[in-house]
Design a protein around this motif. Structure first.
Motif, PDB file in Angstrom:
ATOM      1  N   VAL A 142       0.822  -1.212   0.000  1.00 34.37           N
ATOM      2  CA  VAL A 142       0.000   0.000   0.000  1.00 34.37           C
ATOM      3  C   VAL A 142       0.858   1.264   0.000  1.00 34.37           C
ATOM      4  CG1 VAL A 142      -1.635   1.349   1.382  1.00 34.37           C
ATOM      5  CG2 VAL A 142      -2.010  -1.094   1.031  1.00 34.37           C
ATOM      6  N   ILE A 143       2.004   1.254   0.674  1.00 34.95           N
ATOM      7  CA  ILE A 143       2.874   2.438   0.705  1.00 34.95           C
ATOM      8  C   ILE A 143       4.123   2.254  -0.156  1.00 34.95           C
ATOM      9  CG2 ILE A 143       2.065   3.107   2.997  1.00 34.95           C
ATOM     10  CD1 ILE A 143       4.778   2.089   4.098  1.00 34.95           C
ATOM     11  N   GLY A 144       4.132   1.220  -0.960  1.00 37.20           N
ATOM     12  CA  GLY A 144       5.309   0.960  -1.785  1.00 37.20           C
ATOM     13  C   GLY A 144       6.434   0.366  -0.965  1.00 37.20           C
ATOM     14  N   GLU A 145       7.641   0.746  -1.300  1.00 39.77           N
ATOM     15  CA  GLU A 145       8.813   0.246  -0.595  1.00 39.77           C
ATOM     16  C   GLU A 145       8.982   0.992   0.732  1.00 39.77           C
ATOM     17  OE1 GLU A 145      13.657   0.122  -1.332  1.00 39.77           O
ATOM     18  OE2 GLU A 145      12.277   0.383  -3.019  1.00 39.77           O
ATOM     19  N   PRO A 146       9.003   0.305   1.872  1.00 42.96           N
ATOM     20  CA  PRO A 146       9.200   1.017   3.137  1.00 42.96           C
ATOM     21  C   PRO A 146      10.573   1.666   3.206  1.00 42.96           C
ATOM     22  CG  PRO A 146       9.309  -1.364   3.461  1.00 42.96           C
ATOM     23  CD  PRO A 146       8.860  -1.137   2.051  1.00 42.96           C
ATOM     24  N   LEU A 147      10.594   2.909   3.678  1.00 45.28           N
ATOM     25  CA  LEU A 147      11.835   3.680   3.700  1.00 45.28           C
ATOM     26  C   LEU A 147      12.244   4.094   5.113  1.00 45.28           C
ATOM     27  CD1 LEU A 147      11.053   6.082   0.708  1.00 45.28           C
ATOM     28  CD2 LEU A 147      12.365   3.948   0.630  1.00 45.28           C
ATOM     29  N   SER A 189       7.901  -5.982  13.931  1.00 44.70           N
ATOM     30  CA  SER A 189       6.774  -6.787  13.459  1.00 44.70           C
ATOM     31  C   SER A 189       6.241  -6.277  12.124  1.00 44.70           C
ATOM     32  CB  SER A 189       5.654  -6.794  14.496  1.00 44.70           C
ATOM     33  OG  SER A 189       4.978  -5.552  14.559  1.00 44.70           O
ATOM     34  N   ILE A 190       6.336  -4.959  11.902  1.00 46.20           N
ATOM     35  CA  ILE A 190       5.830  -4.368  10.663  1.00 46.20           C
ATOM     36  C   ILE A 190       6.864  -4.424   9.545  1.00 46.20           C
ATOM     37  CG2 ILE A 190       5.027  -2.214   9.593  1.00 46.20           C
ATOM     38  CD1 ILE A 190       3.915  -1.416  12.353  1.00 46.20           C
ATOM     39  N   ILE A 191       8.112  -4.101   9.869  1.00 52.26           N
ATOM     40  CA  ILE A 191       9.156  -3.949   8.846  1.00 52.26           C
ATOM     41  C   ILE A 191       9.921  -5.236   8.602  1.00 52.26           C
ATOM     42  CG2 ILE A 191      11.289  -2.727   8.252  1.00 52.26           C
ATOM     43  CD1 ILE A 191       8.738  -1.026   8.093  1.00 52.26           C
ATOM     44  N   GLY A 192      10.323  -5.898   9.659  1.00 49.53           N
ATOM     45  CA  GLY A 192      11.145  -7.101   9.546  1.00 49.53           C
ATOM     46  C   GLY A 192      11.940  -7.291  10.826  1.00 49.53           C
ATOM     47  N   GLU A 193      12.213  -8.522  11.164  1.00 50.91           N
ATOM     48  CA  GLU A 193      12.801  -8.828  12.463  1.00 50.91           C
ATOM     49  C   GLU A 193      14.313  -8.622  12.523  1.00 50.91           C
ATOM     50  OE1 GLU A 193      10.953  -9.397  14.972  1.00 50.91           O
ATOM     51  OE2 GLU A 193       9.035  -9.872  14.030  1.00 50.91           O
ATOM     52  N   LYS A 194      14.967  -8.487  11.373  1.00 51.43           N
ATOM     53  CA  LYS A 194      16.425  -8.401  11.384  1.00 51.43           C
ATOM     54  C   LYS A 194      16.886  -6.966  11.607  1.00 51.43           C
ATOM     55  CE  LYS A 194      20.597 -10.032   9.086  1.00 51.43           C
ATOM     56  NZ  LYS A 194      21.150 -10.807   7.960  1.00 51.43           N
ATOM     57  N   ILE A 195      17.544  -6.739  12.742  1.00 52.83           N
ATOM     58  CA  ILE A 195      18.078  -5.416  13.091  1.00 52.83           C
ATOM     59  C   ILE A 195      19.530  -5.369  12.645  1.00 52.83           C
ATOM     60  CG2 ILE A 195      18.518  -3.795  14.974  1.00 52.83           C
ATOM     61  CD1 ILE A 195      16.322  -5.402  16.554  1.00 52.83           C
ATOM     62  N   LEU A 196      19.856  -4.420  11.774  1.00 54.03           N
ATOM     63  CA  LEU A 196      21.182  -4.363  11.179  1.00 54.03           C
ATOM     64  C   LEU A 196      22.159  -3.517  11.977  1.00 54.03           C
ATOM     65  CD1 LEU A 196      20.081  -3.867   7.464  1.00 54.03           C
ATOM     66  CD2 LEU A 196      20.796  -6.005   8.560  1.00 54.03           C
ATOM     67  N   SER A 253      14.345  -5.229   5.451  1.00 56.97           N
ATOM     68  CA  SER A 253      12.980  -5.564   5.058  1.00 56.97           C
ATOM     69  C   SER A 253      13.019  -6.293   3.719  1.00 56.97           C
ATOM     70  CB  SER A 253      12.129  -4.295   4.922  1.00 56.97           C
ATOM     71  OG  SER A 253      10.881  -4.585   4.305  1.00 56.97           O
ATOM     72  N   LYS A 254      12.235  -7.343   3.616  1.00 54.51           N
ATOM     73  CA  LYS A 254      12.162  -8.085   2.362  1.00 54.51           C
ATOM     74  C   LYS A 254      11.487  -7.257   1.269  1.00 54.51           C
ATOM     75  CE  LYS A 254       7.801 -10.354   3.616  1.00 54.51           C
ATOM     76  NZ  LYS A 254       7.103 -11.640   3.867  1.00 54.51           N
ATOM     77  N   LEU A 255      10.834  -6.158   1.670  1.00 43.85           N
ATOM     78  CA  LEU A 255      10.132  -5.300   0.714  1.00 43.85           C
ATOM     79  C   LEU A 255      10.955  -4.088   0.302  1.00 43.85           C
ATOM     80  CD1 LEU A 255       6.645  -5.325   2.468  1.00 43.85           C
ATOM     81  CD2 LEU A 255       7.386  -6.742   0.548  1.00 43.85           C
ATOM     82  N   ALA A 256      12.168  -3.928   0.862  1.00 46.52           N
ATOM     83  CA  ALA A 256      12.982  -2.735   0.613  1.00 46.52           C
ATOM     84  C   ALA A 256      14.338  -3.117   0.043  1.00 46.52           C
ATOM     85  CB  ALA A 256      13.165  -1.949   1.906  1.00 46.52           C
ATOM     86  N   THR A 257      14.819  -2.286  -0.854  1.00 43.44           N
ATOM     87  CA  THR A 257      16.136  -2.531  -1.454  1.00 43.44           C
ATOM     88  C   THR A 257      17.258  -2.013  -0.574  1.00 43.44           C
ATOM     89  OG1 THR A 257      15.928  -0.465  -2.709  1.00 43.44           O
ATOM     90  CG2 THR A 257      15.226  -2.496  -3.796  1.00 43.44           C
ATOM     91  N   LYS A 258      16.945  -1.072   0.323  1.00 41.38           N
ATOM     92  CA  LYS A 258      17.927  -0.526   1.242  1.00 41.38           C
ATOM     93  C   LYS A 258      17.444  -0.722   2.674  1.00 41.38           C
ATOM     94  CE  LYS A 258      19.393   3.208  -1.887  1.00 41.38           C
ATOM     95  NZ  LYS A 258      19.518   4.695  -2.039  1.00 41.38           N
ATOM     96  N   PRO A 259      18.342  -0.644   3.652  1.00 39.49           N
ATOM     97  CA  PRO A 259      17.898  -0.718   5.044  1.00 39.49           C
ATOM     98  C   PRO A 259      16.871   0.363   5.360  1.00 39.49           C
ATOM     99  CG  PRO A 259      20.272  -0.972   4.919  1.00 39.49           C
ATOM    100  CD  PRO A 259      19.818  -0.593   3.540  1.00 39.49           C
ATOM    101  N   VAL A 260      15.892   0.018   6.166  1.00 40.87           N
ATOM    102  CA  VAL A 260      14.850   0.960   6.577  1.00 40.87           C
ATOM    103  C   VAL A 260      15.343   1.713   7.811  1.00 40.87           C
ATOM    104  CG1 VAL A 260      12.477   1.210   7.368  1.00 40.87           C
ATOM    105  CG2 VAL A 260      13.049  -0.540   5.658  1.00 40.87           C
ATOM    106  N   SER A 261      15.309   3.038   7.741  1.00 37.98           N
ATOM    107  CA  SER A 261      15.761   3.876   8.852  1.00 37.98           C
ATOM    108  C   SER A 261      14.639   4.041   9.870  1.00 37.98           C
ATOM    109  CB  SER A 261      16.176   5.256   8.340  1.00 37.98           C
ATOM    110  OG  SER A 261      17.191   5.145   7.363  1.00 37.98           O
ATOM    111  N   VAL A 262      14.993   3.968  11.156  1.00 36.51           N
ATOM    112  CA  VAL A 262      13.991   4.086  12.218  1.00 36.51           C
ATOM    113  C   VAL A 262      14.482   5.076  13.271  1.00 36.51           C
ATOM    114  CG1 VAL A 262      12.529   2.868  13.862  1.00 36.51           C
ATOM    115  CG2 VAL A 262      13.421   1.653  11.859  1.00 36.51           C
ATOM    116  N   LEU A 263      13.600   6.000  13.660  1.00 38.07           N
ATOM    117  CA  LEU A 263      13.856   6.930  14.744  1.00 38.07           C
ATOM    118  C   LEU A 263      12.931   6.605  15.905  1.00 38.07           C
ATOM    119  CD1 LEU A 263      14.839   9.583  16.141  1.00 38.07           C
ATOM    120  CD2 LEU A 263      13.017  10.764  14.864  1.00 38.07           C
ATOM    121  N   PHE A 264      13.525   6.380  17.090  1.00 38.02           N
ATOM    122  CA  PHE A 264      12.769   6.209  18.326  1.00 38.02           C
ATOM    123  C   PHE A 264      13.082   7.404  19.223  1.00 38.02           C
ATOM    124  CE2 PHE A 264      13.855   1.964  16.788  1.00 38.02           C
ATOM    125  CZ  PHE A 264      12.652   1.273  16.850  1.00 38.02           C
ATOM    126  N   LYS A 265      12.090   8.246  19.496  1.00 38.92           N
ATOM    127  CA  LYS A 265      12.301   9.411  20.364  1.00 38.92           C
ATOM    128  C   LYS A 265      11.275   9.380  21.492  1.00 38.92           C
ATOM    129  CE  LYS A 265      14.112  13.219  21.792  1.00 38.92           C
ATOM    130  NZ  LYS A 265      13.770  12.823  23.190  1.00 38.92           N
TER     131      LYS A 265
END
Length: 380
Positions: A142-147, A189-196, A253-265
């Motif tokens: 729905v949102i394309g490739e997660p970024l 759970s949403i993006i993928g379990e592997k933390i790089l 993410s199996k849906l992304a060509t690059k690692p997905v960036s995440v900010l936790f604040k």
């Protein structure tokens, strides 16, 4: 396993009682409960119609012969009790944090694997209905490739909450152990379990808290805030944990060509101006979930460049355990999965001590606070 699954609970407060109710919801038999104070544990056992009440965990394992134990005490009290239960051959459900450091958490995971017992780790807010919905929408493209993902929360906790386990690293306190674990679980759970990769910064902006006797139930601790904080006879305890954190992570993410960036604040003591939220940004759109733990509602930024609220699918609604309170509902969801797994039924993957050990090792790294680059010598 055709017989009733027998459960022994450690902890008599909010979590212990919640775990007991969740196991009963899943069809298990709660055969005993253990606490520190005889009067309290006997009262809770009587109120909840639990046949065995005790203060000696090792003896309770012998007397009750449980199939599974539920650990509902602060993190600093987990390690020995879990180790004894695993050695006894019990499956284990543990609240977070698993232990107070990555090394001890990994030892418990390794022991559980060696003894071939099942484990569940209750960083359980991944079972929020809108999180399950968001996972489905992302997988559907729905949102394309997660970024990118953005998790923002401010709790504005009272600085005068009585001193207790939440103020002490050695007891499993801190916002990383008790907030970040849920946030990380939601995002993986949403993006993928592997933390790089991961980095972070923490702050203790509290310093101290009043020492007050009689606080037993974590949810009621605000009721014990002293009326007069300037009373000269009041004693104070020193905090040694973080109350705010900023963490950056990269997930595969199996849906992304690059690692997905995440900010936790997260600011445990700071007031919010706008709503806490979790947002997943993609190459074609975005998903916004209102609430620090994604309580909803959920909105999708669509092709018309509009934020549109999207209702929960009926099948997700029907699968929500019927109980008030997000925490209690998510315990029931995860415990239901664990019980099914113990019975030999087919279940989707759920979080185990593998994640409990991984998360605690990540927390250890973040707490080092050593990601800064000194630029004071640069000339401008």
């Amino acid at each position: 396993m055709s017989k009733n699954i027998r459960v022994l609970i450690q902890g008599t407060g909010f979590a212990g009682q919640g775990h007991a109710q969740a196991f009963r919801f899943a069809g298990a038999e709660v055969v005993g409960i253990v606490g520190r104070t005889p009067k309290v544990v006997q009262q809770v056992a009587s109120d909840m119609n639990i046949p065995y009440a005790g203060t000696d965990w090792q003896q309770a394992l012998i007397d009750c012969k449980p199939d599974v134990v539920s650990i509902a005490t602060p993190g600093g009290a987990h390690e020995e009790a879990i180790q004894q239960a695993i050695e006894f051959g019990c499956h284990v459900f543990s609240d977070k944090p698993l232990t107070t450091c990555g090394e001890s958490a990994k030892k418990l995971h390794d022991l559980a694997q060696a003894k071939k017992v099942k484990t569940a780790f209750a960083a359980s807010f991944r079972y929020m209905p809108d999180v399950i919905h968001a996972k489905r929408l992302v997988e559907a493209g729905v949102i394309g490739e997660p970024l990118e993902v953005e998790c923002i929360s401010h709790f504005n906790l009272e600085r005068s909450i009585p001193f207790g386990w939440s103020h002490r690293k050695e007891d499993g306190g801190g916002r990383l152990s008790n907030n970040f674990t849920h946030k990380l679980s939601i995002v993986t759970s949403i993006i993928g379990e592997k933390i790089l990769s991961i980095m972070g910064e923490v702050r203790d902006d509290l310093g101290k808290a009043p020492i007050v006797e009689g606080v037993h139930n974590f949810k009621n601790r605000r009721d014990y805030i002293p009326d007069d904080l300037n009373d000269p006879s009041l004693k104070w305890g020193e905090s040694n944990v973080e109350w705010s954190y900023t963490v950056l992570a990269q997930l595969e993410s199996k849906l992304a060509t690059k690692p997905v960036s995440v900010l936790f604040k997260h600011g445990g003591l700071h007031p919010r101006f706008n709503e806490d939220h979790i947002v997943i940004y993609g190459s074609k759109g975005a998903i916004y979930i209102k609430g620090h733990y994604a309580s909803g509602p959920l909105y999708v930024y669509d092709d018309n460049k509009q934020w549109v609220e999207v209702a929960l699918p009926e099948d997700i609604v029907k699968n929500i355990p019927d109980v008030e309170g997000d925490t209690e509902r998510n315990w029931r969801y995860l415990i239901r999965e664990l019980v099914k797994d113990i019975k030999g039924e087919s279940v989707a993957p759920y979080q185990t001590f593998k994640e409990g050990a991984q998360y605690q090792q990540l927390i250890d790294l973040i707490r080092k606070n050593d990601n800064w680059v000194d630029v004071s010598h640069l000339q401008y």
